[in-house]
Design an enzyme around this catalytic site. Sequence first.
Site, short mmCIF file in Angstrom:
data_model
loop_
_atom_site.label_atom_id
_atom_site.label_comp_id
_atom_site.label_asym_id
_atom_site.label_seq_id
_atom_site.Cartn_x
_atom_site.Cartn_y
_atom_site.Cartn_z
N GLY A 51 -16.28 -25.99 14.56
CA GLY A 51 -15.38 -25.87 15.69
C GLY A 51 -15.12 -24.43 16.09
N CYS A 52 -15.98 -23.55 15.69
CA CYS A 52 -15.85 -22.18 16.14
C CYS A 52 -17.02 -21.85 17.04
CB CYS A 52 -15.85 -21.23 14.96
SG CYS A 52 -14.41 -21.48 13.91
N GLN A 53 -16.75 -21.13 18.13
CA GLN A 53 -17.84 -20.72 18.98
C GLN A 53 -18.65 -19.65 18.28
OE1 GLN A 53 -17.39 -18.71 22.70
NE2 GLN A 53 -18.48 -20.34 23.74
N SER A 54 -17.91 -18.72 17.68
CA SER A 54 -18.58 -17.79 16.78
C SER A 54 -18.53 -18.43 15.39
CB SER A 54 -17.83 -16.46 16.78
OG SER A 54 -16.45 -16.68 16.60
N ALA A 72 -14.53 -25.59 20.36
CA ALA A 72 -15.35 -24.40 20.51
C ALA A 72 -14.58 -23.14 20.11
CB ALA A 72 -15.84 -24.29 21.94
#
Lengths: 140, 140, 404, 404
Positions: free
Chosen positions: B51-54, B119
Amino acid sequence: MQTIQEIQNQIIDEFNFFEDWSEKYQYLIDLGKNLPEFDKKSRIDSNLIKGCQSKVWLNSSFKNDIVIFEADSDAIISKGIISLLIRVFSGQNPEDILSAKIDFIEKIGLNTHLSQTRANGLLAMIKQIKIYALAYQSKK
Amino acid sequence: MQTIQEIQNQIIDEFNFFEDWSEKYQYLIDLGKNLPEFDKKSRIDSNLIKGCQSKVWLNSSFKNDIVIFEADSDAIISKGIISLLIRVFSGQNPEDILSAKIDFIEKIGLNTHLSQTRANGLLAMIKQIKIYALAYQSKK
Amino acid sequence: MLDVYKIRKDFPILGKKVNNTDLIYFDNAATSQTPNQVIDAISNYYKETNSNIHRGLHSLSADATNKYENSRSIIKNHFGAAYEHEIIFTSGTTHGINIISSGLEKSISSKDELIVSEMEHHSNIVPWQMLCEKTGSKLKVIPINDDGTLDMDEYKSLLTPKVKFVFINHVSNTLGIVNPIKEIIDLAHKNGSKVLVDGAQGAAHFKINLQELDVDYYVASAHKLCGPTGVGFLYGKSELLNSLPPYQGGGEMISNVTFDKTEYADLPHKFEAGTPNIAGVIGFSAAIDYMNSIGFNNIEVYEKELLDYATEKLKKIDSIKIYGDINNKISVISFNIGNHHPSDIGSILDQYGIAVRTGQHCTQPIMDHFNIPGTVRASFSFYNTKSEIDLFIDAVKKASKMLG
Amino acid sequence: MLDVYKIRKDFPILGKKVNNTDLIYFDNAATSQTPNQVIDAISNYYKETNSNIHRGLHSLSADATNKYENSRSIIKNHFGAAYEHEIIFTSGTTHGINIISSGLEKSISSKDELIVSEMEHHSNIVPWQMLCEKTGSKLKVIPINDDGTLDMDEYKSLLTPKVKFVFINHVSNTLGIVNPIKEIIDLAHKNGSKVLVDGAQGAAHFKINLQELDVDYYVASAHKLCGPTGVGFLYGKSELLNSLPPYQGGGEMISNVTFDKTEYADLPHKFEAGTPNIAGVIGFSAAIDYMNSIGFNNIEVYEKELLDYATEKLKKIDSIKIYGDINNKISVISFNIGNHHPSDIGSILDQYGIAVRTGQHCTQPIMDHFNIPGTVRASFSFYNTKSEIDLFIDAVKKASKMLG
Ligand SMILES: Cc1ncc(COP(=O)(O)O)c(C=O)c1O
Ligand SMILES: Cc1ncc(COP(=O)(O)O)c(C=O)c1O
């Protein structure tokens, strides 16, 4: 024989006499009641027009370059309207039927019966009339 | 040892000194650069927060009733933000971590990093920190 | 108490003229009207927030995502689900049912049986027929009694160990009858069967609590409860939704894509492939907020009053037959007069500016049961009035007289 | 020529402030903004016409039906389909692709092969992976060259007699590259393969003629061309659509329902089960009308100007790398600067009120190809201006400097 346009104009004139919609509807109802019912054996599925909320059966025959239509419905106002359609189309030749522009329905104020929907059958009915005409034309 | 709330307040105070967002971001970037990178073997998928964009990796350990967090990211601003999170959470006991209300992120004006989206990873990260705390608590 | 004249000001369409007279909208069971609060929520979304969600990190996208997910919370809270992720946004009831019917393809076999009722909407029949065709399972039908209610004894005897699922509507859209779904669910669960409730009509007229009902799946459409078209929700218990395969492939519903292997995202995203109807979802929650501001209790009481008022007056009309005339129903009246075709009555009512639905109402089996081509269906909502009903009764009498 | 300052007045959101500065919206490839003409079309629908369609005979329902079907004509005419019934309304591109992928389940076998490209959006990959899993067929991938274009030689050699279908996007949402779809279609047809084109990005930027393309299926979303969320269309040649089984069961898509046998309705209704997104469809056609009033030729010329202007300026920035920097592309620029993470650039641009997208853009295989975590993607629309680009270039430089 009158042309399709002449008959339409005549119908429009007739309806112009009515003062309000209820007279028009009463007239349609009377027309519906006076249109002879099909016998059971003509009320068959192959004569049924898809896309009518009420059931409409349409029958046709072809003789001497002329198409004869008969129709019936289980709803009386539909029957009234189709009796007008029969008056317009029955007895005409295929070419004239195919090229006819039908405007009397709008002009006599029955537009809601014309919505582009499968559930309302007037357009479906006119389409079926033209399909018959096309079939007869190509048979010639 | 300061409480979680005390540390948050301290961070809020620090950020209050900055005149505009670009100073805040510059500070986050510097924090990010100063946070030691994981060695390759800690940058493993099981430490990765979904759930992290990075990409964000989070590691934890538990000793003397205290949870130690380490984290890393491939994006520098994320790294800056997680270094703040580590400052807040690392060295606290599971109960305090679980009951903590995290408000400093909003108060220092990083709300957009908090959107309820897979994201954007901040919420996912806090959730993961709490999951670790819960796991350690139930181990006791 | 509810101030209907104040409420009507929220609905711009209610001031409309149709065929030169004031519109009387009694087709609420087909779709409800939309208050300014909902129209504005949609417009404002496009004017202030419009952006694709979930994947963006800029402020607009974060705003849109928060509004979208906040709508999920509102709907979860209103319907009493346990978790946000149990609420899946769909394009409507039909879509929700199809997610489940296609999801069950692998877990239903030719030995299994499924139960529907004779009073279901086609949307809650056809998908199960398609499922049976694919899996070889058998569809059994709870018949209705002549008063329109479900034959509960027959239901009990149909509930054999082979039955995997029961599909039942909360409220019949044609008859207005409220089914005893709590009892149906409890009996099914005792039998080891799961239950999907088609709430298209139920969700709009009273408050429900999904956890208390203990229902397995529940579906509804926003456009039946003052919300926009093209949006609805599917509720499912977490463990059930988790056990289903995803419905559609696409963006949002995956967490990792390579040509070797694709991983699916968690709930609710697994079932929300592609860009969703963001404005629609936001409008949906605005509709729920709006109806709650009026109060579902008030709505229920007032609609019951309208129903009783209209039923009593209608019954005085010669040769009228009302289908499903029982006590426990919502404000829907299906009727015929003598042998007049429903479409004839409907056409004439339309000339009086009165919108009712005529035909089969997507429930052909009910029509077959009563051996009729259709009914005239008048369905009232909390923004309708008794004086509209008076005009309607008058018009029905006139229509009947015209048709002779 | 197009008067951008006049056009901008049609878009209320473009006057918005974000982070205390004027919004600069460069995330058009994710979703486009919505002009008042479309917002009003939707509001007016709810204020004047809202009613369920097709099944009603009252005036309101007839009006709504006519507006809905008239929208189908507008879309059919704009895209040059042969018949209205070849336009199926969907909830978006993803939905359209899934109708086809699920429809092909029975006609694809383990001996067949399917072709996609390495530059597809996940929505045009995952459904085919799911289809392959169900049918045992094989998915083959057209690789991209390092300039981002398709490797057409490889395509030709992949096109063996076993290939039943080719799935290809018209325009890459990540790279902006316009694919030679006419050539791809012609080669496929010579090989006896059918082609589905994902037009999510194509439909918005230039005028297309489906019959001239001779494409078998074409899908797009309204929200990418100034239309509302939750609506799109699937085009298919009549004979192909007729040969597919229906997708969802429900109201509208059947002509006759009994528990023994159910008959499906004709096109387009067969694929439009349930109450559709009526307001959305009407908003969609308003969007097409709006864009045509500006003129697709004008749009194309102006967007090219913006693209060239921005590309030239961006290229002057130190250590910038633009992916897919070729001539034949729409106004989309994907780039990275040095080793800075795209989300770092994106976060800083957001502080300047500039909305760009960062990440994988639902095209993970492209990222894998270039071995990068993502890109910064700026995508321009006909309502953007050169002075916005100037501010953007400035902000990119500042971001790069801040990140050091
Ligand atoms: C090329 C391409 N295909 C498919 C999609 C999916 O479209 P939607 O999310 O509207 O279903 C998109 C949009 O993100 C796209 O750009
Ligand atoms: C009981 C019932 N089920 C299902 C539906 C289908 O809902 P939708 O058309 O919104 O998918 C309706 C609405 O017509 C309904 O009344």
